[in-house]
Design a protein around this motif. Structure first.
Motif, PDB file in Angstrom:
ATOM      1  N   TYR A 153       0.839  -1.207   0.000  1.00 15.48           N
ATOM      2  CA  TYR A 153       0.000   0.000   0.000  1.00 15.48           C
ATOM      3  C   TYR A 153       0.872   1.255   0.000  1.00 15.48           C
ATOM      4  CZ  TYR A 153      -3.981  -2.984   1.193  1.00 15.48           C
ATOM      5  OH  TYR A 153      -4.963  -3.948   1.184  1.00 15.48           O
ATOM      6  N   ILE A 154       1.933   1.228   0.811  1.00 11.44           N
ATOM      7  CA  ILE A 154       2.828   2.385   0.882  1.00 11.44           C
ATOM      8  C   ILE A 154       3.578   2.550  -0.434  1.00 11.44           C
ATOM      9  CG2 ILE A 154       4.907   3.280   2.018  1.00 11.44           C
ATOM     10  CD1 ILE A 154       3.814   1.984   4.622  1.00 11.44           C
ATOM     11  N   LYS A 155       3.983   1.428  -1.022  1.00  6.61           N
ATOM     12  CA  LYS A 155       4.717   1.478  -2.286  1.00  6.61           C
ATOM     13  C   LYS A 155       3.823   1.952  -3.432  1.00  6.61           C
ATOM     14  CE  LYS A 155       7.051  -2.218  -3.161  1.00  6.61           C
ATOM     15  NZ  LYS A 155       7.371  -3.622  -3.577  1.00  6.61           N
ATOM     16  N   ASP A 156       2.620   1.404  -3.533  1.00  9.89           N
ATOM     17  CA  ASP A 156       1.770   1.647  -4.702  1.00  9.89           C
ATOM     18  C   ASP A 156       0.802   2.820  -4.542  1.00  9.89           C
ATOM     19  OD1 ASP A 156       2.984  -0.594  -5.797  1.00  9.89           O
ATOM     20  OD2 ASP A 156       1.408  -1.952  -5.095  1.00  9.89           O
ATOM     21  N   GLU A 157       0.313   3.026  -3.298  1.00  5.45           N
ATOM     22  CA  GLU A 157      -0.698   4.061  -3.071  1.00  5.45           C
ATOM     23  C   GLU A 157      -0.198   5.231  -2.235  1.00  5.45           C
ATOM     24  OE1 GLU A 157      -4.121   2.280  -1.302  1.00  5.45           O
ATOM     25  OE2 GLU A 157      -4.154   0.570  -2.683  1.00  5.45           O
ATOM     26  N   GLY A 158       0.946   5.062  -1.581  1.00  2.00           N
ATOM     27  CA  GLY A 158       1.458   6.125  -0.726  1.00  2.00           C
ATOM     28  C   GLY A 158       0.616   6.324   0.521  1.00  2.00           C
ATOM     29  N   GLN A 159      -0.005   5.255   1.018  1.00  2.72           N
ATOM     30  CA  GLN A 159      -0.802   5.378   2.234  1.00  2.72           C
ATOM     31  C   GLN A 159      -0.946   4.026   2.929  1.00  2.72           C
ATOM     32  OE1 GLN A 159      -4.317   7.249   0.702  1.00  2.72           O
ATOM     33  NE2 GLN A 159      -5.201   5.366  -0.089  1.00  2.72           N
ATOM     34  N   PHE A 160      -1.314   4.089   4.217  1.00  3.27           N
ATOM     35  CA  PHE A 160      -1.595   2.875   4.982  1.00  3.27           C
ATOM     36  C   PHE A 160      -2.732   3.166   5.945  1.00  3.27           C
ATOM     37  CE2 PHE A 160       1.591   5.263   7.252  1.00  3.27           C
ATOM     38  CZ  PHE A 160       1.417   5.017   8.600  1.00  3.27           C
ATOM     39  N   TYR A 161      -3.303   2.111   6.530  1.00  6.65           N
ATOM     40  CA  TYR A 161      -4.578   2.237   7.222  1.00  6.65           C
ATOM     41  C   TYR A 161      -4.551   1.536   8.580  1.00  6.65           C
ATOM     42  CZ  TYR A 161      -5.642   2.520   2.202  1.00  6.65           C
ATOM     43  OH  TYR A 161      -5.623   2.822   0.863  1.00  6.65           O
ATOM     44  N   ALA A 162      -5.375   2.026   9.503  1.00  6.35           N
ATOM     45  CA  ALA A 162      -5.608   1.329  10.774  1.00  6.35           C
ATOM     46  C   ALA A 162      -6.735   2.040  11.512  1.00  6.35           C
ATOM     47  CB  ALA A 162      -4.351   1.295  11.641  1.00  6.35           C
ATOM     48  N   ALA A 163      -7.380   1.301  12.400  1.00  7.21           N
ATOM     49  CA  ALA A 163      -8.422   1.890  13.242  1.00  7.21           C
ATOM     50  C   ALA A 163      -7.798   2.250  14.581  1.00  7.21           C
ATOM     51  CB  ALA A 163      -9.568   0.895  13.444  1.00  7.21           C
ATOM     52  N   VAL A 164      -7.044   3.341  14.583  1.00  6.33           N
ATOM     53  CA  VAL A 164      -6.261   3.674  15.778  1.00  6.33           C
ATOM     54  C   VAL A 164      -6.327   5.151  16.140  1.00  6.33           C
ATOM     55  CG1 VAL A 164      -4.072   4.087  14.570  1.00  6.33           C
ATOM     56  CG2 VAL A 164      -4.053   3.092  16.882  1.00  6.33           C
ATOM     57  N   GLY A 165      -6.909   5.974  15.283  1.00  6.14           N
ATOM     58  CA  GLY A 165      -7.038   7.400  15.599  1.00  6.14           C
ATOM     59  C   GLY A 165      -5.695   8.076  15.762  1.00  6.14           C
ATOM     60  N   ASN A 166      -5.631   8.987  16.744  1.00  8.01           N
ATOM     61  CA  ASN A 166      -4.417   9.769  16.965  1.00  8.01           C
ATOM     62  C   ASN A 166      -3.660   9.283  18.200  1.00  8.01           C
ATOM     63  OD1 ASN A 166      -2.749  11.870  15.990  1.00  8.01           O
ATOM     64  ND2 ASN A 166      -3.463  13.215  17.639  1.00  8.01           N
ATOM     65  N   ALA A 167      -3.864   8.016  18.552  1.00  5.46           N
ATOM     66  CA  ALA A 167      -3.228   7.474  19.750  1.00  5.46           C
ATOM     67  C   ALA A 167      -1.743   7.238  19.522  1.00  5.46           C
ATOM     68  CB  ALA A 167      -3.897   6.159  20.149  1.00  5.46           C
ATOM     69  N   ALA A 168      -0.949   7.605  20.501  1.00  5.89           N
ATOM     70  CA  ALA A 168       0.493   7.352  20.436  1.00  5.89           C
ATOM     71  C   ALA A 168       0.777   5.936  20.926  1.00  5.89           C
ATOM     72  CB  ALA A 168       1.248   8.364  21.283  1.00  5.89           C
ATOM     73  N   ILE A 169       1.731   5.268  20.257  1.00  7.40           N
ATOM     74  CA  ILE A 169       2.098   3.895  20.597  1.00  7.40           C
ATOM     75  C   ILE A 169       3.624   3.802  20.635  1.00  7.40           C
ATOM     76  CG2 ILE A 169       1.911   1.462  19.930  1.00  7.40           C
ATOM     77  CD1 ILE A 169      -0.519   2.273  18.211  1.00  7.40           C
ATOM     78  N   SER A 170       4.142   3.204  21.680  1.00  5.17           N
ATOM     79  CA  SER A 170       5.602   3.057  21.802  1.00  5.17           C
ATOM     80  C   SER A 170       6.036   1.753  21.119  1.00  5.17           C
ATOM     81  CB  SER A 170       6.027   3.068  23.271  1.00  5.17           C
ATOM     82  OG  SER A 170       5.280   2.119  24.025  1.00  5.17           O
ATOM     83  N   ALA A 171       5.844   1.718  19.807  1.00  6.43           N
ATOM     84  CA  ALA A 171       6.158   0.527  19.010  1.00  6.43           C
ATOM     85  C   ALA A 171       7.629   0.165  19.149  1.00  6.43           C
ATOM     86  CB  ALA A 171       5.798   0.775  17.549  1.00  6.43           C
ATOM     87  N   VAL A 172       7.926  -1.131  19.001  1.00 10.03           N
ATOM     88  CA  VAL A 172       9.285  -1.624  19.221  1.00 10.03           C
ATOM     89  C   VAL A 172       9.745  -2.464  18.038  1.00 10.03           C
ATOM     90  CG1 VAL A 172       8.447  -3.662  20.471  1.00 10.03           C
ATOM     91  CG2 VAL A 172      10.770  -2.838  20.886  1.00 10.03           C
ATOM     92  N   ASP A 173      11.023  -2.399  17.749  1.00  7.72           N
ATOM     93  CA  ASP A 173      11.621  -3.195  16.679  1.00  7.72           C
ATOM     94  C   ASP A 173      11.879  -4.608  17.200  1.00  7.72           C
ATOM     95  OD1 ASP A 173      13.824  -4.287  14.901  1.00  7.72           O
ATOM     96  OD2 ASP A 173      13.534  -2.339  13.947  1.00  7.72           O
ATOM     97  N   VAL A 174      11.583  -5.626  16.381  1.00 10.87           N
ATOM     98  CA  VAL A 174      11.773  -7.008  16.831  1.00 10.87           C
ATOM     99  C   VAL A 174      13.241  -7.301  17.127  1.00 10.87           C
ATOM    100  CG1 VAL A 174       9.736  -7.881  15.631  1.00 10.87           C
ATOM    101  CG2 VAL A 174      11.958  -7.965  14.494  1.00 10.87           C
ATOM    102  N   ARG A 175      14.155  -6.550  16.543  1.00 14.96           N
ATOM    103  CA  ARG A 175      15.568  -6.764  16.828  1.00 14.96           C
ATOM    104  C   ARG A 175      15.877  -6.439  18.282  1.00 14.96           C
ATOM    105  NH1 ARG A 175      17.736  -3.306  11.796  1.00 14.96           N
ATOM    106  NH2 ARG A 175      15.875  -2.115  12.424  1.00 14.96           N
ATOM    107  N   ASP A 176      15.182  -5.458  18.841  1.00 13.38           N
ATOM    108  CA  ASP A 176      15.365  -5.132  20.254  1.00 13.38           C
ATOM    109  C   ASP A 176      14.727  -6.180  21.158  1.00 13.38           C
ATOM    110  OD1 ASP A 176      16.913  -2.829  20.041  1.00 13.38           O
ATOM    111  OD2 ASP A 176      15.170  -1.514  19.838  1.00 13.38           O
ATOM    112  N   ILE A 177      13.597  -6.734  20.742  1.00 10.86           N
ATOM    113  CA  ILE A 177      12.972  -7.809  21.522  1.00 10.86           C
ATOM    114  C   ILE A 177      13.931  -8.993  21.594  1.00 10.86           C
ATOM    115  CG2 ILE A 177      11.009  -9.360  21.713  1.00 10.86           C
ATOM    116  CD1 ILE A 177       9.440  -7.353  19.926  1.00 10.86           C
ATOM    117  N   ALA A 178      14.505  -9.350  20.455  1.00 18.75           N
ATOM    118  CA  ALA A 178      15.452 -10.479  20.402  1.00 18.75           C
ATOM    119  C   ALA A 178      16.691 -10.198  21.242  1.00 18.75           C
ATOM    120  CB  ALA A 178      15.836 -10.759  18.951  1.00 18.75           C
ATOM    121  N   ALA A 179      17.140  -8.956  21.250  1.00 15.82           N
ATOM    122  CA  ALA A 179      18.329  -8.610  22.041  1.00 15.82           C
ATOM    123  C   ALA A 179      18.065  -8.811  23.526  1.00 15.82           C
ATOM    124  CB  ALA A 179      18.739  -7.165  21.764  1.00 15.82           C
TER     125      ALA A 179
END
Length: 289
Positions: A153-179
């Protein structure tokens, strides 16, 4: 090679692959339970890995694999049977004399949660405690790598979607989880600890879109959709009903602002700062262009 004292489940998934890389780089021998399919081919090239082909539903095979193991990493793929498989694994580990389970759980796991995935992780955590096993519970927040599902979607349409509003999320990289997992499996001081594993900052999906725009040098927009729209899209993509409902509950949890806490666990356990979302996009930019 030294007799392996560590057993890994989920070695071919996002987190497991990175964990295996870290153990191999440190020349730590380990056993890995994998299904007999092509997803485990890369393990065959790792000299530290002893591959055990078995189904986690096969309690006899799991019990045999756990003999002589001191520490086990517990991760099952997302399925309707995940809770049962993990409870059975904990029982088998206890019977085999395993000293320490490092379980991959989920941020905000609680038996009273309205989110089914958070309830099941909490039930497994509590059973591990009841069995009096030494534990380390890793509770990561939303995976940055989850955004790879939107790469087309990001490559072809330049957009992505979710039902999340304007909520902030402290997302984490899986490389850090593995570490963090690697440290818990190979060093002392993590006994009976719970680590909330987050990124170093909480960002909204709109801010993620701004970062994509800056790093990719092309406009990327986030489109907030209703839970009903997201549910329809996920179902149309072929997800099973149990997973559709669980994902909608997950995103309602994010939308309520319940995943914005920033933990210092990555820094404290590994000694390095958590990977920033901008770095994640930079490292994977070829997939989005």
């Amino acid at each position: 090679m030294t007799q392996a004292k560590i057993l890994i489940t989920g070695a071919t998934g996002n987190v497991g692959t990175q964990l295996v890389k870290r153990l191999s780089a440190a020349h730590v021998p380990f056993k890995a339970i994998v299904r007999g399919d092509d997803s485990n081919q890369y393990l065959k090239s790792i000299p530290e890995a002893e591959i055990i082909i078995a189904d986690l539903a096969d309690e006899k095979a799991v019990g045999k694999a756990l003999r002589g193991i001191e520490k086990a990493f517990l991760l099952t793929n997302s399925s309707e049977q995940a809770e049962t498989l993990q409870l059975n694994f904990a029982a088998a580990a206890h019977a085999a004399g395993v000293q320490h389970i490092v379980k991959l759980s989920q941020f905000a796991a609680a038996e009273q949660s309205p989110v089914r995935f958070l309830r099941y992780h909490a039930r497994v955590e509590n059973r591990i405690r009841e069995l009096d096993l030494t534990y380390t519970f890793l509770r990561p927040n939303l995976y940055m790598q989850g955004l790879l599902a939107f790469k087309d979607y990001i490559k072809d349409e330049g957009q992505f979607y979710a039902a999340v509003g304007n909520a902030a999320i402290s997302a984490v990289d899986v490389r850090d989880i593995a570490a963090v997992a690697a440290h818990a499996l190979t060093t002392q001081g993590h006994e009976n600890k719970i680590y909330d594993i987050t990124g170093g900052e909480a960002v909204t999906h709109y801010e993620m879109a701004d970062i994509f725009t800056r790093v990719l040098h092309k406009p990327v927009k986030f489109v907030d959709v209703s839970p009903e729209q997201m549910e329809g899209a996920v179902r149309a993509a072929g997800f099973p009903e149990w997973q559709v409902a669980g994902l909608i509950e997950d995103y309602a949890h994010y939308a309520r602002g319940e995943a914005a806490v920033v933990s210092k666990a990555v820094q404290e356990v590994t000694g390095h700062a958590a990977i920033r979302f901008e770095q994640f996009v930079e490292d994977h930019k070829a997939l989005f262009l």
